[in-house]
Design a protein around this motif. Structure first.
Motif, PDB file in Angstrom:
ATOM      1  N   UNK A 217       0.823  -1.208   0.000  1.00 59.52           N
ATOM      2  CA  UNK A 217       0.000   0.000   0.000  1.00 59.52           C
ATOM      3  C   UNK A 217       0.861   1.263   0.000  1.00 59.52           C
ATOM      4  N   UNK A 218       0.214   2.419  -0.320  1.00 56.46           N
ATOM      5  CA  UNK A 218       0.970   3.674  -0.326  1.00 56.46           C
ATOM      6  C   UNK A 218       1.372   4.111   1.074  1.00 56.46           C
ATOM      7  N   UNK A 219       2.417   4.934   1.116  1.00 58.80           N
ATOM      8  CA  UNK A 219       2.955   5.436   2.380  1.00 58.80           C
ATOM      9  C   UNK A 219       3.294   6.909   2.207  1.00 58.80           C
ATOM     10  N   UNK A 220       2.902   7.724   3.197  1.00 59.54           N
ATOM     11  CA  UNK A 220       3.350   9.119   3.210  1.00 59.54           C
ATOM     12  C   UNK A 220       4.221   9.340   4.445  1.00 59.54           C
TER      13      UNK A 220
ATOM     14  N   UNK B 235      -2.554  11.755  -4.899  1.00 57.49           N
ATOM     15  CA  UNK B 235      -2.487  10.304  -4.676  1.00 57.49           C
ATOM     16  C   UNK B 235      -3.894   9.705  -4.654  1.00 57.49           C
ATOM     17  N   UNK B 236      -4.789  10.349  -3.909  1.00 55.13           N
ATOM     18  CA  UNK B 236      -6.083   9.722  -3.634  1.00 55.13           C
ATOM     19  C   UNK B 236      -7.246  10.372  -4.377  1.00 55.13           C
ATOM     20  N   UNK B 237      -6.961  11.348  -5.252  1.00 58.39           N
ATOM     21  CA  UNK B 237      -8.020  12.006  -6.012  1.00 58.39           C
ATOM     22  C   UNK B 237      -8.997  12.707  -5.073  1.00 58.39           C
TER      23      UNK B 237
ATOM     24  N   UNK C  52       0.857   7.823  -6.933  1.00 56.35           N
ATOM     25  CA  UNK C  52       1.570   6.626  -6.496  1.00 56.35           C
ATOM     26  C   UNK C  52       0.871   5.413  -7.086  1.00 56.35           C
ATOM     27  N   UNK C  53       1.598   4.321  -7.092  1.00 51.69           N
ATOM     28  CA  UNK C  53       1.042   3.068  -7.579  1.00 51.69           C
ATOM     29  C   UNK C  53       0.056   2.567  -6.522  1.00 51.69           C
ATOM     30  N   UNK C  54      -1.228   2.754  -6.788  1.00 47.51           N
ATOM     31  CA  UNK C  54      -2.229   2.611  -5.741  1.00 47.51           C
ATOM     32  C   UNK C  54      -3.504   1.981  -6.296  1.00 47.51           C
ATOM     33  N   UNK C  55      -3.873   0.851  -5.691  1.00 49.58           N
ATOM     34  CA  UNK C  55      -5.111   0.181  -6.134  1.00 49.58           C
ATOM     35  C   UNK C  55      -6.282   0.747  -5.341  1.00 49.58           C
TER      36      UNK C  55
END
Ligand code: TYM
Length: 416
Positions: free
Chosen positions: A135-138, A242-244, A412-415
């Motif tokens: 998963x993404x990370x900030x 990242x998350x729209x 980011x590469x995020x599903x």
């Protein structure tokens, strides 16, 4: 016990621990984002902290659920309950089990260019979680916080953020899934950051902030407003690139328990603003070399192993300063054995030896007197020399270009 903010546990951060539960009632401990101190030689009483902070202990049933949901072995830092406390970890596991997204958030306050082993712990653990959950990370670098709290210019604090970013990248995060930011720079790059900060600042009263952080009249107003800045990376709408447009993606924050005051406030305001409450996993502290009364701290060079230390420095510091649970003489040690509960070298091995069987062998040998303090220290020295040398090698490979890539706001590469 739920979250406790406004006055319910006023001055939570300065715990004059009372006589409740286990431990010596005379022991006092202070755990704040700025100071960790206890009068007990056994170190911080983490059970008392759980009660005082109102978090939940990490229990076996939750760890079973963790393994069941992920289908993979859990990281040793969780298995050993070094990450000992949480808030709503079960809810994040439910989110994951239902195939919905979540992200990770952690951070660092760049007050010096040499990070120590303690600072590395949340990052090592966060990397393991990132690999496990994919998963993404900030990662927030609070150069603004360090400008406000320390005697640092804005320019220096910002420079340290970029230096520390190299150490963080060297932990091995996936560039496709990781965004690192300096508050000072991100503020100018992304309008949603400041907007969410304002939303939080308007939702928290001065008396709430004073209750949680113990601000005093002489504190400047920069400090009072800062907690909102550490709060908002918990909200996915802070990162639209990242998350729209989404507002419904929760996050999990791995951190030392000293950072919890920030997130008690965050969890309190989140529902009022229509955001998800962040979940948390709190770690215990790597103690100071001299003993468990304080944590390893960047401000005391004798208390810490730095990621910049040479092999000789590591060896000297451990041999000279690492508090020993061994006996006075070899004969006495052979007869009575060492005390692993107070022995700093053993405590460090718990953090860094992943192999349970190896750690258990060391514990048995040391506590029965088969292993001497010098031998235990030698074990630790070798492990830490390898860890730090490897870290330095990876850090040297982190070019300014790589730092720039990690620190550029981007998809980011995020599903989703
Ligand atoms: P900072 O730079 O003081 O610490 C960075 C992280 O390291 C943890 N830590 C330790 N963990 C184990 N043993 C120790 N001896 C030890 N010393 C420090 C801290 O708990 C922290 O997780 N304000 C923050 C930066 C920040 C942040 C965040 C941290 C911004 N957003 C979100 C965690 C999560 C700070 O100054 O951390």
């Amino acid at each position: 016990m739920g979250d406790q903010v406004n006055g319910v546990i006023s001055q939570v951060e300065k715990l004059q621990v009372e006589d409740e539960g286990a431990g010596d009632p005379m022991d006092e401990q202070t755990v704040t984002p700025w100071s960790v101190q206890t009068s007990s030689a056994a170190g911080v009483d983490y059970n008392k902290l759980i009660r005082q902070f109102g978090s939940q202990p990490v229990e076996d049933a939750l760890l079973d659920k963790f393994e069941k949901v992920t289908g993979k072995p859990m990281p040793h830092l969780l298995r050993r309950k070094i990450f000992f406390s949480h808030r709503d970890l079960d809810q994040i596991l439910n989110v994951y089990a239902s195939g919905k997204p979540f992200y990770l958030y952690t951070g660092r306050g760049p007050s010096s260019d040499a990070m120590h082993l303690g600072h590395l712990i949340p990052f090592i653990f966060t990397k393991q979680l990132q690999d496990l959950f994919d998963i993404p990370l900030v990662i927030q670098l609070t150069d603004d916080e360090k400008f406000l709290w320390k005697d640092l210019s804005l320019e220096k604090a910002n420079e340290l953020a970029y230096e520390n970013a190299k150490d963080i990248i060297a932990v091995g995060f996936d560039m496709e899934k990781t965004f690192i930011f300096s508050d000072l720079d991100f503020m100018a790059q992304c309008p949603s950051f400041y907007r969410n900060i304002l939303r939080v600042q308007k939702a928290v009263t001065y008396s709430q902030a004073k209750g949680v952080f113990g601000f005093i009249p002489d504190d400047h107003i920069g400090k009072v407003g800062f907690p909102a800045i550490q709060a908002v990376p918990s909200f996915c709408s802070t990162f639209p690139f990242i998350f729209g447009e989404r507002k419904d993606i929760p996050c999990l924050i791995p951190c030392g328990i000293d950072q919890d005051p920030y997130f008690r406030i965050t969890r309190d305001v989140a529902p009022k603003l229509g955001f998800c409450k962040p979940s948390l996993l709190h770690s215990t502290f790597i103690p100071s070399l001299q003993g468990a009364q304080t944590k390893m701290s960047a401000s005391d060079p004798h208390s810490s192993i730095y990621l910049t230390d040479t092999n000789a420095q590591i060896k000297n510091k451990i041999n000279k300063y690492a508090f020993s649970g061994g006996q006075q003489t070899v004969e006495e040690h052979r007869a009575k054995g060492g005390n692993c509960d107070v022995d700093i070298s053993y405590q460090y091995l718990r953090f860094f030896v992943e192999d349970d069987a190896k750690l258990e062998q060391i514990r048995t040998d040391y506590s029965t007197g088969k292993m001497l303090t010098g031998e235990l220290k030698k074990e630790l020295i070798t492990i830490l020399q390898t860890l730090v040398t490897e870290h330095q090698r990876r850090r040297a490979a982190v070019t300014p270009e790589v730092v720039k890539q990690f620190m550029t706001p981007r998809k980011l590469n995020f599903k989703g």
